[in-house]
Design a protein around this motif. Structure first.
Motif, PDB file in Angstrom:
ATOM      1  N   SER A  36      20.901  32.887  33.778  1.00  0.00           N
ATOM      2  CA  SER A  36      21.792  32.784  34.951  1.00  0.00           C
ATOM      3  C   SER A  36      22.035  34.029  35.696  1.00  0.00           C
ATOM      4  CB  SER A  36      23.171  32.374  34.171  1.00  0.00           C
ATOM      5  OG  SER A  36      23.475  33.472  33.448  1.00  0.00           O
ATOM      6  N   ARG A  39      21.010  34.141  39.867  1.00  0.00           N
ATOM      7  CA  ARG A  39      22.117  34.879  40.536  1.00  0.00           C
ATOM      8  C   ARG A  39      21.572  35.704  41.562  1.00  0.00           C
ATOM      9  NH1 ARG A  39      25.406  37.070  37.159  1.00  0.00           N
ATOM     10  NH2 ARG A  39      24.414  38.982  37.538  1.00  0.00           N
ATOM     11  N   ASP A  40      20.790  36.965  40.746  1.00  0.00           N
ATOM     12  CA  ASP A  40      20.630  38.008  41.535  1.00  0.00           C
ATOM     13  C   ASP A  40      19.334  37.516  42.570  1.00  0.00           C
ATOM     14  OD1 ASP A  40      22.042  39.528  40.120  1.00  0.00           O
ATOM     15  OD2 ASP A  40      20.496  40.331  38.924  1.00  0.00           O
ATOM     16  N   LYS A  90      18.843  34.604  44.121  1.00  0.00           N
ATOM     17  CA  LYS A  90      19.606  34.184  45.259  1.00  0.00           C
ATOM     18  C   LYS A  90      20.015  35.065  46.185  1.00  0.00           C
ATOM     19  CE  LYS A  90      21.218  30.552  47.756  1.00  0.00           C
ATOM     20  NZ  LYS A  90      20.509  29.572  48.294  1.00  0.00           N
TER      21      LYS A  90
END
Length: 265
Positions: free
Chosen positions: A191, A195-196, A198
Protein backbone atom coordinates in the motif's frame (compact mmCIF):
# COMPACT_ATOMS: atom_id res chain seq x y z
CA UNK A 1 11.21 -28.99 -0.18
CA UNK A 2 13.54 -27.16 -2.57
CA UNK A 3 16.93 -28.82 -3.02
CA UNK A 4 19.70 -26.81 -1.38
CA UNK A 5 22.49 -28.38 -3.46
CA UNK A 6 21.78 -29.02 -7.11
CA UNK A 7 23.82 -29.71 -10.21
CA UNK A 8 22.23 -28.24 -13.33
CA UNK A 9 23.39 -29.88 -16.56
CA UNK A 10 21.65 -28.76 -19.72
CA UNK A 11 22.24 -28.35 -23.42
CA UNK A 12 20.36 -25.63 -25.26
CA UNK A 13 20.70 -23.25 -28.19
CA UNK A 14 20.11 -20.43 -25.73
CA UNK A 15 19.26 -20.43 -22.05
CA UNK A 16 18.15 -17.25 -20.36
CA UNK A 17 16.14 -16.28 -17.35
CA UNK A 18 15.19 -13.72 -14.81
CA UNK A 19 15.00 -14.12 -11.08
CA UNK A 20 14.39 -12.54 -7.74
CA UNK A 21 17.16 -13.97 -5.57
CA UNK A 22 15.44 -15.27 -2.43
CA UNK A 23 18.54 -16.58 -0.64
CA UNK A 24 22.30 -16.22 -0.85
CA UNK A 25 23.51 -18.73 -3.42
CA UNK A 26 27.01 -20.09 -4.02
CA UNK A 27 27.71 -21.55 -7.46
CA UNK A 28 30.43 -23.23 -9.46
CA UNK A 29 30.53 -23.15 -13.28
CA UNK A 30 31.63 -26.61 -14.35
CA UNK A 31 31.31 -25.94 -18.06
CA UNK A 32 30.23 -23.12 -20.37
CA UNK A 33 29.95 -19.36 -19.85
CA UNK A 34 27.19 -17.53 -18.02
CA UNK A 35 26.54 -13.79 -18.22
CA UNK A 36 24.61 -12.18 -15.38
CA UNK A 37 23.03 -8.70 -15.35
CA UNK A 38 22.07 -7.02 -12.07
CA UNK A 39 20.42 -3.87 -13.42
CA UNK A 40 23.71 -2.01 -13.35
CA UNK A 41 26.37 -4.07 -15.12
CA UNK A 42 27.09 -7.43 -16.72
CA UNK A 43 29.11 -10.08 -14.88
CA UNK A 44 30.73 -12.97 -16.76
CA UNK A 45 31.48 -16.35 -15.17
CA UNK A 46 33.42 -18.96 -17.12
CA UNK A 47 34.23 -22.63 -16.66
CA UNK A 48 36.07 -23.15 -13.37
CA UNK A 49 34.78 -19.93 -11.76
CA UNK A 50 33.24 -19.71 -8.30
CA UNK A 51 30.63 -17.10 -7.51
CA UNK A 52 28.16 -15.87 -4.93
CA UNK A 53 24.75 -14.32 -5.59
CA UNK A 54 23.37 -11.95 -2.99
CA UNK A 55 19.80 -12.39 -1.73
CA UNK A 56 17.03 -9.81 -2.13
CA UNK A 57 18.33 -8.76 -5.52
CA UNK A 58 17.10 -8.88 -9.13
CA UNK A 59 19.04 -10.60 -11.87
CA UNK A 60 18.95 -11.59 -15.52
CA UNK A 61 21.20 -14.26 -16.92
CA UNK A 62 22.03 -15.81 -20.25
CA UNK A 63 24.23 -18.67 -21.36
CA UNK A 64 26.18 -18.91 -24.58
CA UNK A 65 24.37 -20.21 -27.61
CA UNK A 66 25.15 -23.74 -28.76
CA UNK A 67 27.10 -24.53 -25.62
CA UNK A 68 26.72 -27.05 -22.85
CA UNK A 69 26.03 -25.37 -19.54
CA UNK A 70 26.85 -27.15 -16.30
CA UNK A 71 26.60 -25.36 -12.96
CA UNK A 72 26.43 -26.41 -9.32
CA UNK A 73 24.19 -24.27 -7.07
CA UNK A 74 24.28 -24.30 -3.28
CA UNK A 75 21.59 -22.32 -1.47
CA UNK A 76 22.52 -20.76 1.88
CA UNK A 77 19.09 -20.00 3.28
CA UNK A 78 18.43 -17.86 6.35
CA UNK A 79 17.33 -20.73 8.61
CA UNK A 80 20.50 -22.67 7.84
CA UNK A 81 22.68 -19.60 8.39
CA UNK A 82 21.10 -18.86 11.77
CA UNK A 83 21.71 -22.44 12.93
CA UNK A 84 25.30 -22.26 11.69
CA UNK A 85 25.92 -18.96 13.47
CA UNK A 86 24.50 -20.34 16.71
CA UNK A 87 26.52 -23.57 16.47
CA UNK A 88 29.84 -21.97 15.63
CA UNK A 89 29.32 -18.68 17.50
CA UNK A 90 30.64 -16.89 14.45
CA UNK A 91 31.53 -13.25 14.88
CA UNK A 92 30.63 -10.63 12.29
CA UNK A 93 33.09 -8.66 10.18
CA UNK A 94 31.82 -5.61 8.29
CA UNK A 95 30.89 -6.33 4.68
CA UNK A 96 31.13 -3.28 2.44
CA UNK A 97 30.51 -4.49 -1.12
CA UNK A 98 27.14 -3.76 -2.71
CA UNK A 99 27.58 -6.17 -5.64
CA UNK A 100 24.81 -8.62 -6.50
CA UNK A 101 27.22 -11.09 -8.14
CA UNK A 102 30.59 -11.70 -6.52
CA UNK A 103 33.53 -13.60 -7.96
CA UNK A 104 35.14 -15.88 -5.38
CA UNK A 105 38.87 -16.40 -6.10
CA UNK A 106 39.83 -19.92 -7.16
CA UNK A 107 41.19 -21.93 -4.27
CA UNK A 108 42.27 -25.54 -3.69
CA UNK A 109 39.89 -25.88 -0.72
CA UNK A 110 36.90 -24.94 -2.87
CA UNK A 111 38.06 -27.12 -5.75
CA UNK A 112 38.36 -30.12 -3.45
CA UNK A 113 35.00 -29.32 -1.88
CA UNK A 114 33.22 -29.35 -5.26
CA UNK A 115 34.92 -32.64 -6.10
CA UNK A 116 33.77 -34.13 -2.78
CA UNK A 117 30.10 -33.59 -3.72
CA UNK A 118 30.16 -36.03 -6.65
CA UNK A 119 29.43 -39.27 -4.71
CA UNK A 120 26.34 -37.74 -3.06
CA UNK A 121 24.37 -36.77 -6.19
CA UNK A 122 21.28 -38.78 -7.07
CA UNK A 123 19.98 -39.39 -10.59
CA UNK A 124 18.15 -36.03 -10.54
CA UNK A 125 21.38 -34.14 -9.89
CA UNK A 126 20.45 -33.32 -6.29
CA UNK A 127 21.97 -34.16 -2.92
CA UNK A 128 19.77 -35.62 -0.19
CA UNK A 129 19.08 -33.15 2.63
CA UNK A 130 20.63 -35.60 5.11
CA UNK A 131 24.04 -34.86 3.63
CA UNK A 132 23.31 -31.42 2.21
CA UNK A 133 23.47 -29.57 5.54
CA UNK A 134 26.81 -31.18 6.41
CA UNK A 135 28.27 -30.22 3.04
CA UNK A 136 26.86 -26.68 3.33
CA UNK A 137 28.48 -26.28 6.74
CA UNK A 138 31.78 -27.36 5.20
CA UNK A 139 31.37 -24.83 2.38
CA UNK A 140 30.52 -22.02 4.78
CA UNK A 141 33.54 -22.75 6.95
CA UNK A 142 35.74 -22.59 3.86
CA UNK A 143 34.21 -19.34 2.63
CA UNK A 144 34.56 -17.63 6.01
CA UNK A 145 38.15 -18.82 6.29
CA UNK A 146 38.95 -17.39 2.86
CA UNK A 147 36.87 -14.20 3.21
CA UNK A 148 35.94 -13.43 6.86
CA UNK A 149 34.07 -10.30 5.75
CA UNK A 150 31.36 -12.52 4.23
CA UNK A 151 30.06 -12.98 7.77
CA UNK A 152 28.70 -9.44 7.54
CA UNK A 153 26.69 -10.54 4.51
CA UNK A 154 25.57 -14.03 5.58
CA UNK A 155 24.55 -13.09 9.13
CA UNK A 156 22.64 -9.93 8.30
CA UNK A 157 18.99 -10.98 8.53
CA UNK A 158 17.41 -7.58 8.06
CA UNK A 159 14.86 -6.77 5.35
CA UNK A 160 15.62 -4.17 2.63
CA UNK A 161 15.73 -0.59 3.89
CA UNK A 162 13.46 2.08 2.49
CA UNK A 163 15.21 3.52 -0.55
CA UNK A 164 14.63 6.09 -3.30
CA UNK A 165 11.70 4.64 -5.22
CA UNK A 166 12.09 6.80 -8.32
CA UNK A 167 15.76 5.92 -8.83
CA UNK A 168 15.14 2.23 -8.18
CA UNK A 169 12.26 1.94 -10.65
CA UNK A 170 14.03 3.86 -13.41
CA UNK A 171 16.96 1.47 -12.99
CA UNK A 172 15.01 -1.80 -12.70
CA UNK A 173 11.83 -1.33 -14.77
CA UNK A 174 12.86 -4.05 -17.25
CA UNK A 175 12.83 -6.82 -14.63
CA UNK A 176 9.71 -8.95 -14.97
CA UNK A 177 8.71 -9.30 -11.33
CA UNK A 178 5.39 -8.51 -9.64
CA UNK A 179 4.51 -5.27 -7.87
CA UNK A 180 4.70 -6.92 -4.44
CA UNK A 181 8.36 -7.74 -5.11
CA UNK A 182 9.16 -4.18 -6.21
CA UNK A 183 7.50 -2.92 -3.02
CA UNK A 184 9.56 -5.28 -0.84
CA UNK A 185 12.84 -4.33 -2.52
CA UNK A 186 12.19 -0.62 -1.95
CA UNK A 187 11.50 -1.23 1.74
CA UNK A 188 7.75 -0.58 1.59
CA UNK A 189 4.46 -2.33 2.17
CA UNK A 190 2.39 -2.78 -0.98
CA UNK A 191 0.00 0.00 0.00
CA UNK A 192 2.85 2.42 0.81
CA UNK A 193 4.56 1.54 -2.47
CA UNK A 194 1.43 2.28 -4.51
CA UNK A 195 0.84 5.53 -2.61
CA UNK A 196 4.42 6.77 -3.05
CA UNK A 197 4.47 5.62 -6.68
CA UNK A 198 1.36 7.65 -7.49
CA UNK A 199 2.87 10.74 -5.87
CA UNK A 200 6.15 10.39 -7.79
CA UNK A 201 4.99 9.21 -11.22
CA UNK A 202 1.31 10.27 -11.21
CA UNK A 203 0.49 6.81 -12.55
CA UNK A 204 -0.23 3.31 -11.29
CA UNK A 205 2.81 0.97 -11.17
CA UNK A 206 1.44 -1.47 -13.79
CA UNK A 207 0.56 1.24 -16.31
CA UNK A 208 3.85 3.05 -15.77
CA UNK A 209 5.85 -0.16 -16.27
CA UNK A 210 4.11 -0.95 -19.57
CA UNK A 211 4.59 2.58 -20.91
CA UNK A 212 8.22 2.73 -19.76
CA UNK A 213 9.10 -0.61 -21.34
CA UNK A 214 7.32 0.26 -24.59
CA UNK A 215 9.08 3.62 -24.78
CA UNK A 216 12.42 1.84 -24.42
CA UNK A 217 11.35 -0.67 -27.08
CA UNK A 218 10.48 2.11 -29.52
CA UNK A 219 13.90 3.67 -28.99
CA UNK A 220 15.72 0.35 -29.49
CA UNK A 221 13.84 -0.42 -32.70
CA UNK A 222 13.90 3.06 -34.20
CA UNK A 223 17.39 4.17 -33.17
CA UNK A 224 19.26 0.88 -32.72
CA UNK A 225 17.51 -1.23 -35.39
CA UNK A 226 16.84 -3.99 -32.87
CA UNK A 227 14.51 -6.82 -33.86
CA UNK A 228 11.37 -7.18 -31.70
CA UNK A 229 12.18 -10.86 -31.16
CA UNK A 230 15.57 -9.91 -29.72
CA UNK A 231 14.36 -7.39 -27.14
CA UNK A 232 10.92 -8.33 -25.81
CA UNK A 233 12.21 -10.67 -23.08
CA UNK A 234 14.88 -8.21 -21.96
CA UNK A 235 12.18 -5.56 -21.61
CA UNK A 236 10.08 -7.66 -19.24
CA UNK A 237 7.48 -9.06 -21.67
CA UNK A 238 6.72 -12.76 -21.41
CA UNK A 239 5.66 -13.36 -25.03
CA UNK A 240 6.35 -11.71 -28.36
CA UNK A 241 2.63 -11.57 -29.18
CA UNK A 242 1.84 -9.72 -25.93
CA UNK A 243 4.67 -7.28 -26.64
CA UNK A 244 3.53 -6.66 -30.22
CA UNK A 245 -0.10 -6.11 -29.19
CA UNK A 246 0.83 -3.65 -26.43
CA UNK A 247 3.27 -1.83 -28.72
CA UNK A 248 0.69 -1.35 -31.48
CA UNK A 249 -1.93 -0.19 -28.98
CA UNK A 250 0.49 2.39 -27.58
CA UNK A 251 2.00 3.72 -30.84
CA UNK A 252 -0.58 2.74 -33.51
CA UNK A 253 2.11 0.83 -35.38
CA UNK A 254 3.43 -2.68 -34.89
CA UNK A 255 7.09 -3.14 -33.88
CA UNK A 256 7.71 -5.17 -37.06
CA UNK A 257 6.29 -2.39 -39.22
CA UNK A 258 8.42 0.21 -37.45
CA UNK A 259 11.53 -1.88 -38.03
CA UNK A 260 10.73 -2.45 -41.70
CA UNK A 261 10.08 1.26 -42.18
CA UNK A 262 13.48 2.03 -40.68
CA UNK A 263 15.21 -0.53 -42.91
CA UNK A 264 13.72 1.05 -46.06
CA UNK A 265 14.99 4.50 -45.16
Amino acid sequence: MRATIKSSDCVSSEISGEHFIYEHTFFFVKEGTTKCYDGNKMHTFKSGDFGLIRKNRLSKYSKEKNSQAKTTFIILDEMFLKKFQERYASGIVAFRSNETFMHIPKNELLTNFIRSLIPYYNSAGKIDETFADLKREELLLILLKLKPELSGLFFDYGIPDKINLEAFMNKNFMFNVNIERFAYLTGRSLSAFKRDFKIIFNETPNRWLIKKRLKEAYFLIEKKNKKPSDIYLDLGFETLSHFSTAFKKQFSISPATLLNRKERI
